[in-house]
Scaffold this active site. Structure first.
Site, short mmCIF file in Angstrom:
data_model
loop_
_atom_site.label_atom_id
_atom_site.label_comp_id
_atom_site.label_asym_id
_atom_site.label_seq_id
_atom_site.Cartn_x
_atom_site.Cartn_y
_atom_site.Cartn_z
N TYR A 197 -1.96 -16.65 -44.24
CA TYR A 197 -1.60 -16.62 -45.65
C TYR A 197 -1.88 -15.27 -46.32
CZ TYR A 197 -0.42 -21.34 -47.26
OH TYR A 197 0.20 -22.53 -47.54
N LYS A 255 -8.81 -24.00 -34.10
CA LYS A 255 -8.01 -24.09 -32.87
C LYS A 255 -8.52 -22.98 -31.95
CE LYS A 255 -4.39 -25.85 -30.66
NZ LYS A 255 -4.18 -27.25 -30.30
N ASP A 290 -5.63 -30.29 -34.32
CA ASP A 290 -4.67 -31.36 -34.01
C ASP A 290 -5.40 -32.70 -33.85
OD1 ASP A 290 -5.71 -29.89 -31.93
OD2 ASP A 290 -3.98 -30.07 -30.62
N ASP A 317 -4.56 -25.88 -45.86
CA ASP A 317 -3.39 -26.24 -46.66
C ASP A 317 -2.78 -27.54 -46.13
OD1 ASP A 317 -1.34 -25.91 -48.52
OD2 ASP A 317 -0.08 -24.85 -47.08
#
Ligand code: NAD
Length: 361
Positions: free
Chosen positions: A124, A191, A225, A249
């Protein structure tokens, strides 16, 4: 005591939901002098920019602001005003509570989670280079010189910066919140199994900071995930989440969905010099000007703002009035009715009026 607060109505449904919010905050009796500054589409028309300097100056001066959503045209035109505001004012912590309210169409009634999303870095950060641009070509050449993994020449490039400084301050903020608010556990979402350096750094900072809170706040890390699946199946296991910008987000919208949708999800963007409160939802252009959408997310953002100002009693009363109106289920907008086409649903301003009435009972 009175406060001066910057009010940025935004565009799309922004002016309607902020008008409703303002009526409710004024009805609490807390004296607020609203410093209203236009941003977004109306500011483009008037000043040729969606984010006039006057808006930034007003927030810097007043240190507290509340805003409606602002449209971000996809793929072209102006940069997101929302992202620009967060970066210009260094509002590094995005705080989004997701809590079940009786009477909403929540998927799960056991949700009580507070999300801390890093607001200034990650994909971002806005460091992007378009396909075939000289900058992208130059970067690709340099990357292909130093990296074993090659980047295709016809690629667009986004850079994902995650720093020690940025990670430390958001993770510490989440732990401090947990400690002060009697929360038991911080779950860091990442991740790092794939992005070993960027997400790996975020994770290592979490593991290091967690040692300082050992015995007071529990720490765990969860891969993003897996976290999405866990949140759908067992959200009651989670308390405080801390995430880099992009995962924050996405996961905060997932949590908003769990407790009944974007219409009721509030948020805050906090920095050391200013605090900006806003609903999680966007400008929903297809509903603009129809007095139709739910003002709850913006009103609950104002509840967070009142707490930030130290107006705890007014915040508690306003939150209760919102919850009571939703629980009764009469004076609520279409999205809170069992049947979205229920002719008995009320408009944005009428729901706000019912909340104001409750406040005075
Ligand atoms: P959105 O949140 O504006 O709307 C998606 C859908 O959610 C709507 O069609 C509507 O069904 C529902 N919804 C949203 N707010 C609601 C409310 N208050 N009451 C009832 N239902 C509501 O998301 P989008 O369509 O993806 O984005 C529209 C624009 O808003 C885009 O330009 C986007 O960039 C921008 N946006 C701005 C912000 C912000 O200002 N902070 C945040 C998200 C999106």
């Amino acid at each position: 005591m009175s406060y001066r607060v910057t009010l940025l109505p935004g565009d799309g449904i922004g002016p309607e939901v902020t008008k409703a919010m303002r009526a409710c905050v004024d009805a609490t009796g807390v004296k607020i002098n609203w410093d209203e500054v236009i941003v977004g589409a109306p500011a483009i028309e008037k000043f040729g920019t969606p984010l006039p300097q006057a808006a930034i100056e007003s927030v810097k001066k007043n240190k507290v602001a509340i805003k409606g959503p602002i449209e971000t045209p996809i793929g072209k035109g102006f940069r997101s005003v929302n992202v620009q505001l967060r970066q210009e004012l260094d509002l590094y912590a995005c705080v989004r509570p997701a809590k079940y309210i009786e009477g909403t169409k929540a998927v799960n009634t056991k949700v009580d989670i507070v999300i801390f999303r890093e607001n200034t870095e990650d994909l971002y950060a806005g460091v992007e280079f378009d396909v075939n641009s000289p900058e992208a070509k130059h970067l690709i050449q340099e990357i292909n010189k130093v990296s074993v993994k090659k980047v295709r020449e016809d690629s667009a490039i986004s850079i994902k910066p995650i720093s020690i400084f940025g990670s430390e301050r958001i993770i510490r903020y989440a732990f401090e919140y947990a400690l002060k608010n009697g929360r038991k556990k911080v779950s860091l979402v990442h991740k790092a199994n794939i992005m070993k350096f960027t997400d790996g750094l975020f994770l290592r900072m979490g593991q290091k900071i967690a040692l300082e809170y050992a015995g007071k706040v529990t720490f765990e890390d969860v891969i993003v995930d897996n976290m999405c699946m866990q949140l759908v199946q067992k959200p009651e296991l989670y308390d405080v989440l801390v995430l880099p910008n992009l995962y924050g987000d996405i996961v905060s919208d997932l949590c908003a969905g769990l407790v009944g949708g974007l219409g009721i999800a509030p948020g805050a963007n906090i920095g050391s010099a200013a605090a900006l409160f806003e609903p999680v939802h966007g400008s929903a252009p297809k509903y603009a000007g129809q007095n139709k959408v739910n003002p709850t997310a913006t009103i609950l953002s104002a509840v967070m703002m009142l707490r930030h100002l130290g107006e705890m009693d007014a915040a508690r009363r306003l939150e209760k009035a919102v919850c009571d109106v939703i629980k009764e289920g009469t004076d609520v907008t279409y999205d809170l009715k069992a049947d979205r086409n229920d002719p008995g649903s009320v408009g944005t301003q009428e729901m706000a009026a019912a909340i104001c009435k409750k406040l005075k009972q």
